[in-house]
Write an enzyme that holds these catalytic residues in place. Structure first.
Site, PDB file in Angstrom:
ATOM      1  N   ARG A  62      -2.431   6.434   9.772  1.00 38.48           N
ATOM      2  CA  ARG A  62      -2.332   6.051   8.350  1.00 38.48           C
ATOM      3  C   ARG A  62      -2.379   7.288   7.448  1.00 38.48           C
ATOM      4  NH1 ARG A  62      -4.611   0.648   7.895  1.00 38.48           N
ATOM      5  NH2 ARG A  62      -3.899  -0.501   9.718  1.00 38.48           N
ATOM      6  N   CYS A  95     -16.789  -8.581   4.212  1.00 42.79           N
ATOM      7  CA  CYS A  95     -16.816  -8.987   5.630  1.00 42.79           C
ATOM      8  C   CYS A  95     -17.190  -7.756   6.445  1.00 42.79           C
ATOM      9  CB  CYS A  95     -15.465  -9.580   6.049  1.00 42.79           C
ATOM     10  SG  CYS A  95     -14.267  -8.371   6.613  1.00 42.79           S
ATOM     11  N   LYS A 132      -6.861   6.633  12.099  1.00 49.43           N
ATOM     12  CA  LYS A 132      -7.166   7.239  10.803  1.00 49.43           C
ATOM     13  C   LYS A 132      -7.661   8.677  10.937  1.00 49.43           C
ATOM     14  CE  LYS A 132      -8.191   2.809   8.732  1.00 49.43           C
ATOM     15  NZ  LYS A 132      -9.161   1.988   7.998  1.00 49.43           N
ATOM     16  N   ARG A 138       0.862  -1.202   0.000  1.00 51.20           N
ATOM     17  CA  ARG A 138       0.000   0.000   0.000  1.00 51.20           C
ATOM     18  C   ARG A 138       0.891   1.243   0.000  1.00 51.20           C
ATOM     19  NH1 ARG A 138      -4.232  -0.262   4.612  1.00 51.20           N
ATOM     20  NH2 ARG A 138      -5.226  -1.798   3.247  1.00 51.20           N
ATOM     21  N   CYS A 194     -15.174  -3.085  -1.508  1.00 41.83           N
ATOM     22  CA  CYS A 194     -13.811  -3.374  -1.065  1.00 41.83           C
ATOM     23  C   CYS A 194     -13.228  -4.482  -1.936  1.00 41.83           C
ATOM     24  CB  CYS A 194     -13.821  -3.801   0.393  1.00 41.83           C
ATOM     25  SG  CYS A 194     -14.497  -5.460   0.595  1.00 41.83           S
ATOM     26  N   LYS A 220      -4.790   0.557  14.611  1.00 47.24           N
ATOM     27  CA  LYS A 220      -4.714   1.521  13.516  1.00 47.24           C
ATOM     28  C   LYS A 220      -5.402   2.836  13.893  1.00 47.24           C
ATOM     29  CE  LYS A 220      -6.869  -1.288  10.620  1.00 47.24           C
ATOM     30  NZ  LYS A 220      -7.738  -1.904   9.594  1.00 47.24           N
ATOM     31  N   CYS A 280      -7.909 -10.754  -0.224  1.00 50.76           N
ATOM     32  CA  CYS A 280      -8.087 -10.429   1.198  1.00 50.76           C
ATOM     33  C   CYS A 280      -8.298 -11.701   2.026  1.00 50.76           C
ATOM     34  CB  CYS A 280      -9.274  -9.488   1.380  1.00 50.76           C
ATOM     35  SG  CYS A 280      -9.523  -9.123   3.128  1.00 50.76           S
ATOM     36  N   CYS A 329     -14.312  -1.941   5.027  1.00 50.71           N
ATOM     37  CA  CYS A 329     -13.294  -1.202   4.264  1.00 50.71           C
ATOM     38  C   CYS A 329     -13.861  -0.257   3.212  1.00 50.71           C
ATOM     39  CB  CYS A 329     -12.314  -2.172   3.617  1.00 50.71           C
ATOM     40  SG  CYS A 329     -11.402  -3.143   4.827  1.00 50.71           S
TER      41      CYS A 329
HETATM   42 FE1  SRM Z   1      -9.419  -2.210   5.389  1.00 54.34          FE
HETATM   43  C1  SRM Z   1      -8.177  -4.905   6.976  1.00 54.34           C
HETATM   44  C2  SRM Z   1      -8.405  -3.390   2.436  1.00 54.34           C
HETATM   45  C3  SRM Z   1     -10.023   0.823   4.024  1.00 54.34           C
HETATM   46  C4  SRM Z   1     -11.338  -1.383   8.103  1.00 54.34           C
HETATM   47  N1  SRM Z   1      -8.398  -3.850   4.829  1.00 54.34           N
HETATM   48  C5  SRM Z   1      -7.928  -4.827   5.647  1.00 54.34           C
HETATM   49  C6  SRM Z   1      -7.024  -5.790   4.872  1.00 54.34           C
HETATM   50  C7  SRM Z   1      -5.624  -5.277   4.964  1.00 54.34           C
HETATM   51  C8  SRM Z   1      -7.150  -7.271   5.278  1.00 54.34           C
HETATM   52  C9  SRM Z   1      -6.186  -7.799   6.305  1.00 54.34           C
HETATM   53  O1  SRM Z   1      -6.026  -7.215   7.388  1.00 54.34           O
HETATM   54  O2  SRM Z   1      -5.580  -8.844   6.017  1.00 54.34           O
HETATM   55  C10 SRM Z   1      -7.619  -5.589   3.445  1.00 54.34           C
HETATM   56  C11 SRM Z   1      -6.671  -5.898   2.296  1.00 54.34           C
HETATM   57  C12 SRM Z   1      -7.454  -6.388   1.114  1.00 54.34           C
HETATM   58  C13 SRM Z   1      -6.665  -6.432  -0.132  1.00 54.34           C
HETATM   59  O3  SRM Z   1      -6.472  -7.535  -0.664  1.00 54.34           O
HETATM   60  O4  SRM Z   1      -6.248  -5.386  -0.624  1.00 54.34           O
HETATM   61  C14 SRM Z   1      -8.151  -4.181   3.549  1.00 54.34           C
HETATM   62  N2  SRM Z   1      -9.141  -1.409   3.596  1.00 54.34           N
HETATM   63  C15 SRM Z   1      -8.799  -2.088   2.476  1.00 54.34           C
HETATM   64  C16 SRM Z   1      -8.925  -1.223   1.237  1.00 54.34           C
HETATM   65  C17 SRM Z   1      -7.873  -1.513   0.167  1.00 54.34           C
HETATM   66  C18 SRM Z   1     -10.348  -1.391   0.658  1.00 54.34           C
HETATM   67  C19 SRM Z   1     -10.562  -0.855  -0.721  1.00 54.34           C
HETATM   68  O5  SRM Z   1     -11.107  -1.629  -1.513  1.00 54.34           O
HETATM   69  O6  SRM Z   1     -10.234   0.288  -1.013  1.00 54.34           O
HETATM   70  C20 SRM Z   1      -8.832   0.176   1.889  1.00 54.34           C
HETATM   71  C21 SRM Z   1      -7.416   0.667   1.995  1.00 54.34           C
HETATM   72  C22 SRM Z   1      -7.381   2.018   2.611  1.00 54.34           C
HETATM   73  C23 SRM Z   1      -6.025   2.661   2.644  1.00 54.34           C
HETATM   74  O7  SRM Z   1      -5.583   3.115   1.593  1.00 54.34           O
HETATM   75  O8  SRM Z   1      -5.455   2.776   3.724  1.00 54.34           O
HETATM   76  C24 SRM Z   1      -9.370  -0.128   3.283  1.00 54.34           C
HETATM   77  N3  SRM Z   1     -10.408  -0.537   6.004  1.00 54.34           N
HETATM   78  C25 SRM Z   1     -10.637   0.567   5.226  1.00 54.34           C
HETATM   79  C26 SRM Z   1     -11.651   1.381   5.827  1.00 54.34           C
HETATM   80  C27 SRM Z   1     -12.238   2.647   5.244  1.00 54.34           C
HETATM   81  C28 SRM Z   1     -11.612   3.887   5.803  1.00 54.34           C
HETATM   82  O9  SRM Z   1     -10.661   3.831   6.562  1.00 54.34           O
HETATM   83  O10 SRM Z   1     -12.088   4.962   5.457  1.00 54.34           O
HETATM   84  C29 SRM Z   1     -12.043   0.734   6.998  1.00 54.34           C
HETATM   85  C30 SRM Z   1     -13.183   1.173   7.936  1.00 54.34           C
HETATM   86  C31 SRM Z   1     -12.845   2.320   8.791  1.00 54.34           C
HETATM   87  C32 SRM Z   1     -12.191   1.871  10.053  1.00 54.34           C
HETATM   88  O11 SRM Z   1     -10.992   1.631  10.038  1.00 54.34           O
HETATM   89  O12 SRM Z   1     -12.911   1.723  11.049  1.00 54.34           O
HETATM   90  C33 SRM Z   1     -11.247  -0.460   7.089  1.00 54.34           C
HETATM   91  N4  SRM Z   1      -9.656  -2.983   7.251  1.00 54.34           N
HETATM   92  C34 SRM Z   1     -10.547  -2.535   8.183  1.00 54.34           C
HETATM   93  C35 SRM Z   1     -10.544  -3.433   9.300  1.00 54.34           C
HETATM   94  C36 SRM Z   1     -11.418  -3.328  10.575  1.00 54.34           C
HETATM   95  C37 SRM Z   1     -10.837  -2.464  11.599  1.00 54.34           C
HETATM   96  C38 SRM Z   1     -11.632  -2.493  12.870  1.00 54.34           C
HETATM   97  O13 SRM Z   1     -11.688  -1.482  13.545  1.00 54.34           O
HETATM   98  O14 SRM Z   1     -12.180  -3.524  13.235  1.00 54.34           O
HETATM   99  C39 SRM Z   1      -9.628  -4.470   8.985  1.00 54.34           C
HETATM  100  C40 SRM Z   1      -9.253  -5.678   9.856  1.00 54.34           C
HETATM  101  C41 SRM Z   1      -8.399  -5.323  11.022  1.00 54.34           C
HETATM  102  O15 SRM Z   1      -7.855  -4.228  11.145  1.00 54.34           O
HETATM  103  O16 SRM Z   1      -8.269  -6.205  11.870  1.00 54.34           O
HETATM  104  C42 SRM Z   1      -9.102  -4.149   7.684  1.00 54.34           C
HETATM  105 FE1  SF4 Z   2     -11.249  -7.664   3.253  1.00 55.99          FE
HETATM  106 FE2  SF4 Z   2     -13.320  -7.347   4.831  1.00 55.99          FE
HETATM  107 FE3  SF4 Z   2     -11.812  -5.262   4.191  1.00 55.99          FE
HETATM  108 FE4  SF4 Z   2     -13.352  -6.314   2.390  1.00 55.99          FE
HETATM  109  S1  SF4 Z   2     -14.049  -5.357   4.290  1.00 55.99           S
HETATM  110  S2  SF4 Z   2     -11.184  -5.786   2.095  1.00 55.99           S
HETATM  111  S3  SF4 Z   2     -13.325  -8.442   2.898  1.00 55.99           S
HETATM  112  S4  SF4 Z   2     -11.167  -6.967   5.393  1.00 55.99           S
END
Ligand code: SRM
Ligand code: SF4
Length: 570
Positions: free
Chosen positions: A148, A479, A215, A79, A434, A213, A440, A483
């Protein structure tokens, strides 16, 4: 709790991994050199996140490899941070080249204004990251328990206020970037300094960094394109007499939850107070420090800032923030948001140049059949000296275009099968999914590969109801982690199992209300059957100007979520 807390027995495993890592060095270099496996050690998979790297495997072929008793098809996602989303045409060309040379041939534009490369093999990691840095981009702190990528509207030329806000967002990003030398040693120099020489400390984070994390987003009303209330910390620009006078500060937003665990829930941020432009960086540092010292470190499911704010209460949280400042926050000032999402098409900037906001479905830049988006953008980047800016909604803005160049850009896009955004339905233009499968590791269902087809099917209903042009925010995740911020959408889908989704309704078009569960475990046919009559009802019964998310609440399909902790699951 004292600051810079030492781990105790009670702390989660990640805490000792961080403490023992010598400021994020761990055994990453040894792991990269080990050619007997495509993977790295479990502890290092946690540490590499701080360097912007996730270990993944191709889930499409996981079962087949298991049957053949082969190791999983490991590769890495990288990333690339782009604070405020502003990158240059030259940087785009470099990312495009690296996608072909080291990754799976596609670029992913994320929901937080970053680039992602998928499918990078371990043996190519160091070279790829070095080349990313040579392109004046970086990956440190794109993931991990730190602040981030800081989000901001990506068009600084929309107004002087936009330009100023972007500068503040970039200053906050710089200020909160980890100071460890580990990143340079591992990825640029390929050699660690001697342990005895590790003198650097992380003045803001300490050696255990943050509990989870963190944000930050900055919004400039009336646009809430960054979904400011979904973030741990938010800054809402306050403009008086045409000038940026400061920011309303918000804290405690977040999306992630776990199915079946009602102690986890998405939450909208609360308004904490007001600060001036000059105070914003100090406020960001203070909030980070409060989370560092008071955030949960035993249970990672309760470790986000949203739970710290909820548990402490907003007033106590504010008092703690004030302890780190030599001023107090003022009372929040009036502001009004009108919409989430991006405004598409050409717009003229205050510098007399033009900006084109393109719709990139789910942020995936690729060539497929006659649709040659990746090639078109490469051709444009070769000729165009302006910016390639990433939006908070997985879209792209071609910025700083000379008037004389507009027709040429339109022509290149058309010639490569990339349509004017205005030819898409209002639903599609407001859709986000996402990544989910196949990369993922946490996905329970498809998302990016499923939503476009579902939208096509729903467009059939919208056409019949006469709603094709209507903007309705629809988002899907594979899930409950959230994201694509599905809990903010007017129509949200969250993967439950292969082919099954929970359907949420009732988010607000301006991003100021969470949605609520309407139906569980829905298949594609069931989703269609559920939404078709609701679309028809909306077309016939809506009040003047009434948004879809407001309508479903007015007619009683779902109750509004006022207090996330009690109402979201209640
Ligand atoms: Fe996310 C984890 C993709 C924005 C909440 N996110 C992941 C992971 C890294 C899976 C992992 O931990 O193994 C995913 C990788 C998938 C892949 O193959 O690329 C992933 N998240 C993404 C992206 C690429 C989605 C997209 O299609 O654009 C976004 C990358 C953002 C960036 O450039 O930094 C992405 N993730 C978000 C957002 C949206 C936001 O921040 O505005 C959220 C919700 C907001 C938040 O954080 O509360 C988000 N991602 C999560 C979470 C749940 C966090 C939590 O509080 O429970 C996880 C899992 C974790 O952290 O345990 C996660
Ligand atoms: Fe993966 Fe769940 Fe984030 Fe989608 S919402 S990219 S399935 S961790």
């Amino acid at each position: 709790m004292s600051s810079l807390a030492e781990p105790t027995d009670n702390f989660s495993k990640n805490e000792s991994i961080k403490t023992d890592s010598h400021f994020l060095r761990g055994t990453i270099l040894e792991g990269l050199a080990d050619q007997t496996t495509g993977a790295i050690s479990e502890a290092d998979t946690q540490l590499t996140k701080f360097h912007g790297i996730y270990q993944q495997d191709d889930r499409d072929i996981r079962a087949e490899r298991r049957k053949k008793k082969l190791e999983k098809a490991y590769s890495f996602m990288i990333r690339v941070r782009v604070p405020g989303g502003v990158s240059t045409a030259q940087q785009w060309l470099e990312m495009d080249r690296m996608a072909d040379m080291f990754a799976n041939g596609t670029l992913k534009l994320t929901t937080r204004q970053a680039y992602q490369l998928h499918g990078v093999l371990k043996g190519n990691l160091q070279r790829t990251i070095k080349e990313i840095n040579e392109a004046l981009l970086d990956t440190i702190a794109a993931c991990g328990d730190v602040n981030r990528n800081v989000m901001c509207n990506p068009n600084p030329y929309q107004s002087a206020v936009h330009a100023e806000a972007l500068k503040v967002a970039q200053a906050i990003s710089d200020h909160l970037t980890p100071r460890t030398g580990a990143y340079k040693e591992i990825w640029i120099d390929g050699k660690l300094i001697d342990e005895g020489q590790i003198e650097e400390e992380e003045p803001i984070y300490g050696k255990t960094y943050l509990p989870r994390k963190f944000k930050i987003a900055m919004a400039i009303p009336p646009s809430n394109d960054v979904d400011v209330f979904a973030h741990c910390l938010g800054f809402i620009a306050i403009v008086e007499a045409g000038k940026l006078v400061g920011f309303n500060v918000t804290v405690g937003g977040g999306m992630g939850m776990t199915h079946g665990n009602i102690k986890t829930y998405p939450r909208l941020a609360d308004l904490l107070g007001f600060c001036t432009v000059d105070q914003a960086v100090s406020v960001a540092e203070a909030v980070v420090k409060v989370q560092r010292d008071h955030g949960e470190r035993a249970d990672r499911k309760h470790a986000r800032l949203k739970y710290t704010v909820e548990d402490l209460g907003l007033d106590k949280f504010r008092d703690l923030v004030h302890e780190h400042l030599d001023f107090n926050l003022g009372a929040p000032r009036p502001f009004e948001f009108q919409h989430l999402g991006d405004r598409y098409g050409w717009s003229e900037g205050i510098n007399g140049k033009w900006n084109l906001n393109l719709f990139i479905q789910n942020g995936r830049v690729l060539d497929s059949g006659d649709f040659k988006l990746k090639t078109a953008l490469r051709e444009i980047a070769k000729e165009h000296s302006g910016d390639f800016r990433l939006s908070a909604n997985q879209n792209l803005l071609l910025g700083n275009v000379e008037e004389s160049h507009k027709a040429r850009i339109d022509e290149v896009l058309r010639a490569h099968g990339v349509f004017d955004p205005h030819t898409f339905s209002g639903l599609r233009l407001n859709s986000m999914a996402c990544v989910a499968l196949p990369t993922c590791g946490l996905a329970l269902s498809e998302s990016e590969r499923f939503l476009p087809g579902l939208v096509t099917r729903l467009e059939g209903s919208l056409d019949v109801a006469g709603l094709r042009e209507d903007e309705i925010v629809i988002r899907m995740t594979g899930c409950p982690n959230g994201c694509a911020r599905p809990y903010m959408a007017e129509i949200g889908f969250v993967g439950k199992a292969p082919g099954k989704y929970n359907l949420y309704l009732g988010g607000a078009f301006d991003g100021t209300r969470l949605n609520k569960l309407y139906l569980e475990n829905q298949t594609e046919d069931e989703i269609f059957a559920a939404l078709d009559p609701i679309f028809r009802g909306y077309a016939q019964e809506r009040e003047t100007g009434e948004r879809f998310g407001d309508y479903v609440i007015r007619v009683g399909l779902v109750k509004p979520v006022k207090v996330a902790k009690t109402d979201f699951h209640g």
